[in-house]
Design a protein around this motif. Sequence first.
Motif, PDB file in Angstrom:
ATOM      1  N   GLN A 185       1.016  -1.755   0.230  1.00 42.99           N
ATOM      2  CA  GLN A 185       0.373   0.364   0.011  1.00 42.99           C
ATOM      3  C   GLN A 185       0.433   1.415  -0.385  1.00 42.99           C
ATOM      4  O   GLN A 185       1.925   1.399   0.625  1.00 42.99           O
ATOM      5  N   LEU A 186       0.800   1.705  -1.004  1.00 43.99           N
ATOM      6  CA  LEU A 186       1.070   3.498  -0.735  1.00 43.99           C
ATOM      7  C   LEU A 186      -0.130   4.359  -0.112  1.00 43.99           C
ATOM      8  O   LEU A 186      -1.181   4.048  -0.171  1.00 43.99           O
ATOM      9  N   ARG A 188      -1.424   7.992   0.271  1.00 42.50           N
ATOM     10  CA  ARG A 188      -2.442   8.804  -0.710  1.00 42.50           C
ATOM     11  C   ARG A 188      -1.696  10.394  -0.531  1.00 42.50           C
ATOM     12  O   ARG A 188      -0.939  11.171  -1.429  1.00 42.50           O
ATOM     13  N   LYS A 189      -0.713  10.437   0.528  1.00 39.65           N
ATOM     14  CA  LYS A 189      -0.224  11.405   0.835  1.00 39.65           C
ATOM     15  C   LYS A 189       1.218  11.183  -0.576  1.00 39.65           C
ATOM     16  O   LYS A 189       1.949  11.718  -1.059  1.00 39.65           O
ATOM     17  N   GLU A 190       1.629   9.691  -0.564  1.00 42.03           N
ATOM     18  CA  GLU A 190       2.753   9.255  -0.803  1.00 42.03           C
ATOM     19  C   GLU A 190       3.224   9.383  -2.433  1.00 42.03           C
ATOM     20  O   GLU A 190       3.233   9.460  -3.460  1.00 42.03           O
ATOM     21  N   LEU A 191       1.292   8.473  -2.516  1.00 40.35           N
ATOM     22  CA  LEU A 191       0.527   9.122  -4.325  1.00 40.35           C
ATOM     23  C   LEU A 191       1.586  10.107  -4.914  1.00 40.35           C
ATOM     24  O   LEU A 191       1.278  11.109  -5.990  1.00 40.35           O
ATOM     25  N   SER A 192       0.666  11.442  -4.218  1.00 35.17           N
ATOM     26  CA  SER A 192       0.804  12.785  -4.612  1.00 35.17           C
ATOM     27  C   SER A 192       1.887  12.950  -4.674  1.00 35.17           C
ATOM     28  O   SER A 192       1.991  13.888  -5.200  1.00 35.17           O
ATOM     29  N   ASP A 193       3.204  13.040  -3.939  1.00 42.24           N
ATOM     30  CA  ASP A 193       4.282  13.776  -4.216  1.00 42.24           C
ATOM     31  C   ASP A 193       5.204  12.668  -5.356  1.00 42.24           C
ATOM     32  O   ASP A 193       5.768  13.241  -6.287  1.00 42.24           O
ATOM     33  N   ILE A 194       4.359  12.161  -5.503  1.00 46.05           N
ATOM     34  CA  ILE A 194       5.170  11.026  -6.859  1.00 46.05           C
ATOM     35  C   ILE A 194       4.834  11.590  -7.767  1.00 46.05           C
ATOM     36  O   ILE A 194       5.329  11.495  -8.857  1.00 46.05           O
ATOM     37  N   LEU A 195       4.150  11.789  -8.091  1.00 47.41           N
ATOM     38  CA  LEU A 195       2.268  12.269  -8.698  1.00 47.41           C
ATOM     39  C   LEU A 195       2.987  13.746  -9.559  1.00 47.41           C
ATOM     40  O   LEU A 195       2.487  14.015 -10.501  1.00 47.41           O
ATOM     41  N   GLY A 196       3.045  14.427  -8.556  1.00 45.14           N
ATOM     42  CA  GLY A 196       3.136  15.671  -8.221  1.00 45.14           C
ATOM     43  C   GLY A 196       2.210  16.535  -8.443  1.00 45.14           C
ATOM     44  O   GLY A 196       1.329  17.270  -9.702  1.00 45.14           O
ATOM     45  N   VAL A 197       0.801  15.838  -8.098  1.00 50.62           N
ATOM     46  CA  VAL A 197      -0.893  16.039  -8.362  1.00 50.62           C
ATOM     47  C   VAL A 197      -1.567  15.431  -6.478  1.00 50.62           C
ATOM     48  O   VAL A 197      -1.182  14.742  -5.503  1.00 50.62           O
ATOM     49  N   ASP A 198      -2.076  16.967  -5.811  1.00 48.14           N
ATOM     50  CA  ASP A 198      -2.424  17.300  -4.414  1.00 48.14           C
ATOM     51  C   ASP A 198      -3.118  15.983  -4.721  1.00 48.14           C
ATOM     52  O   ASP A 198      -5.023  16.186  -5.006  1.00 48.14           O
ATOM     53  N   LEU A 199      -3.406  15.002  -4.487  1.00 46.65           N
ATOM     54  CA  LEU A 199      -4.484  14.166  -4.011  1.00 46.65           C
ATOM     55  C   LEU A 199      -5.077  13.452  -2.793  1.00 46.65           C
ATOM     56  O   LEU A 199      -5.972  12.937  -2.026  1.00 46.65           O
ATOM     57  N   LEU A 200      -4.289  14.277  -1.544  1.00 47.65           N
ATOM     58  CA  LEU A 200      -5.370  14.904  -0.131  1.00 47.65           C
ATOM     59  C   LEU A 200      -5.927  15.193  -0.500  1.00 47.65           C
ATOM     60  O   LEU A 200      -6.850  15.271   0.638  1.00 47.65           O
ATOM     61  N   ASN A 201      -6.082  16.738  -0.800  1.00 42.32           N
ATOM     62  CA  ASN A 201      -7.078  17.685  -0.954  1.00 42.32           C
ATOM     63  C   ASN A 201      -8.263  17.893  -2.251  1.00 42.32           C
ATOM     64  O   ASN A 201      -8.906  18.059  -1.882  1.00 42.32           O
ATOM     65  N   ASN A 202      -7.805  16.490  -3.252  1.00 40.68           N
ATOM     66  CA  ASN A 202      -8.717  16.457  -3.694  1.00 40.68           C
ATOM     67  C   ASN A 202      -9.370  15.001  -4.328  1.00 40.68           C
ATOM     68  O   ASN A 202      -7.722  13.777  -4.186  1.00 40.68           O
ATOM     69  N   ASP A 203     -10.140  14.512  -3.684  1.00 40.08           N
ATOM     70  CA  ASP A 203     -10.406  13.060  -4.869  1.00 40.08           C
ATOM     71  C   ASP A 203     -10.429  13.341  -6.324  1.00 40.08           C
ATOM     72  O   ASP A 203     -10.214  14.077  -7.058  1.00 40.08           O
ATOM     73  N   TYR A 204     -10.196  11.969  -7.099  1.00 38.80           N
ATOM     74  CA  TYR A 204     -10.099  11.596  -8.824  1.00 38.80           C
ATOM     75  C   TYR A 204     -10.942  11.036  -8.633  1.00 38.80           C
ATOM     76  O   TYR A 204     -11.153   9.757  -8.144  1.00 38.80           O
ATOM     77  N   PHE A 205     -10.695  10.839 -10.203  1.00 40.05           N
ATOM     78  CA  PHE A 205     -10.302   9.352 -11.047  1.00 40.05           C
ATOM     79  C   PHE A 205      -9.512   9.504 -12.403  1.00 40.05           C
ATOM     80  O   PHE A 205      -9.307  10.490 -12.263  1.00 40.05           O
ATOM     81  N   PHE A 280       0.800   2.511 -10.159  1.00 39.73           N
ATOM     82  CA  PHE A 280      -0.770   2.671 -11.410  1.00 39.73           C
ATOM     83  C   PHE A 280      -1.588   1.770  -9.582  1.00 39.73           C
ATOM     84  O   PHE A 280      -2.313   2.128 -10.022  1.00 39.73           O
ATOM     85  N   ILE A 281      -1.414   0.727  -9.768  1.00 38.73           N
ATOM     86  CA  ILE A 281      -1.886  -0.144  -8.397  1.00 38.73           C
ATOM     87  C   ILE A 281      -2.527   0.798  -7.562  1.00 38.73           C
ATOM     88  O   ILE A 281      -3.994   0.356  -6.915  1.00 38.73           O
ATOM     89  N   ASN A 282      -1.579   1.350  -6.750  1.00 34.23           N
ATOM     90  CA  ASN A 282      -2.460   2.102  -5.878  1.00 34.23           C
ATOM     91  C   ASN A 282      -3.596   3.069  -6.313  1.00 34.23           C
ATOM     92  O   ASN A 282      -3.826   3.762  -5.112  1.00 34.23           O
ATOM     93  N   LEU A 283      -3.343   4.067  -6.948  1.00 27.61           N
ATOM     94  CA  LEU A 283      -3.820   4.393  -8.394  1.00 27.61           C
ATOM     95  C   LEU A 283      -5.353   4.215  -8.277  1.00 27.61           C
ATOM     96  O   LEU A 283      -6.531   4.767  -8.171  1.00 27.61           O
ATOM     97  N   ILE A 284      -5.451   3.176  -8.920  1.00 30.56           N
ATOM     98  CA  ILE A 284      -6.337   2.481  -8.858  1.00 30.56           C
ATOM     99  C   ILE A 284      -7.208   2.265  -7.299  1.00 30.56           C
ATOM    100  O   ILE A 284      -8.083   2.000  -7.377  1.00 30.56           O
ATOM    101  N   ARG A 285      -6.467   1.695  -6.139  1.00 28.19           N
ATOM    102  CA  ARG A 285      -7.380   1.210  -4.987  1.00 28.19           C
ATOM    103  C   ARG A 285      -7.792   2.621  -4.446  1.00 28.19           C
ATOM    104  O   ARG A 285      -8.815   2.145  -4.506  1.00 28.19           O
ATOM    105  N   ASN A 286      -7.200   3.952  -5.193  1.00 22.75           N
ATOM    106  CA  ASN A 286      -7.919   4.570  -4.076  1.00 22.75           C
ATOM    107  C   ASN A 286      -8.521   5.387  -5.534  1.00 22.75           C
ATOM    108  O   ASN A 286      -9.250   6.657  -5.107  1.00 22.75           O
ATOM    109  N   THR A 287      -9.358   4.960  -6.232  1.00 24.81           N
ATOM    110  CA  THR A 287      -9.869   6.007  -7.389  1.00 24.81           C
ATOM    111  C   THR A 287     -11.655   5.832  -7.506  1.00 24.81           C
ATOM    112  O   THR A 287     -11.316   4.795  -6.765  1.00 24.81           O
TER     113      THR A 287
END
Length: 388
Positions: A185-186, A188-205, A280-287
């Motif tokens: 598991q990663l 949301r903060k780790e995902l945000s840092d890796i992608l350079g996109v704020d996924l902590l304050n924003n949901d996404y699809f 990618f897998i963690n991106l899909i886990r949280n979408t």
Amino acid sequence: MKKILAVTGIRSEYDILYPILKAFEARGFDVCVVVANAHLSDAQGNTYKKIEADGFRIADKIDCLLSTDRLTQRAKGVGLLIAGLTQTVERENPDFLLVLGDREESIATCVVGNYMDILTIHCGGGDPVYGNADDPIRFACSKLAHIHCTNAQVYAQNLIAVGEDAWRICQSGNPSYKNIASTPQLSRKELSDILGVDLLNNDYFVLLKHPLSSEVQLAYEQMSVALKACAEFARKHNLKVIGIYPNTDPGSYRIREAIQEAQSNYEEVRFFQTLERKVFINLIRNTLTLAGNSSMGILEAPFYKLPVVNIGNRQKGRLNAGNVEFVSYDEARIKAALEKACFDSTYRDKIARLENPYGDENSCEKIVDFVQNIDTTQRKWYVKTKLC
């Protein structure tokens, strides 16, 4: 020691092959890989490097991806791949060839295996995909291959119905589930840092969309409609749209044009060339949902219990676990389907309880068990006695 030579041409395909190859390695097989097509493309991220990093020996690199959006691309590419792969197989002399799905690598490998009398394992046969040039290629692979590993029981029955011997078929389920289950598991903060996109304050699809061979001339228009609907829906609900660029099929250049325009016009939209497996897998886990027309919506999303909005005709004809809603290229319908997938709690609860027809994370072991018990000296494996 038995040798397996796998052939792969694109990241998404390799990610499914990866756990199968690791399972063969764990049982003492000599495993090597031929990389071709998009793996060797600078524009696609040179993903062969990931295969090297995973520790597999690359037996050959075969350049056969033509940089064009013309319909000649894939037919010429198959010819180049067959020629190169023939030499590789002669040199490596494997006991088995291993290939997946319905792309250029699949048909080239099955042709080579058939003519060179090498037992060929084909994963994903019996799975119809209407309206796509890949569908008859998949069927042809099933008739050429010697061993079948199917994603669902109904697909095994489809193979038997077209004359394949039942004893050649391993009803394994989807091998990619092993990847998903074993990936750490990663946050949301780790995902945000890796992608350079704020996924902590924003949901996404997530949006994954590829061209359809029977509708190539509409690729730009279709992608523009899909992106506009997704971006406006995201803006309304303070969401992000995270996408990955399309495959290399004809029409992909026009899809890329539409993506570049959307990224300039909508700050909600962000696309990536490629993403490593764990990201990618963690991106899909949280979408919230998966939109577009990727086979992932059909095959992998049920394991995530993820609702899917399939836009257009690509993937029609495949077994729907109940998590996929098909919509046309109509902005209002796309937005309504996204609303349902993202925020309808009754619908989402239903999907969370779905029964997955594509198996579980034990598929790779089933495949290895089946292949390990094959006596390669028995000629019955090499000779097809049924035509239909």
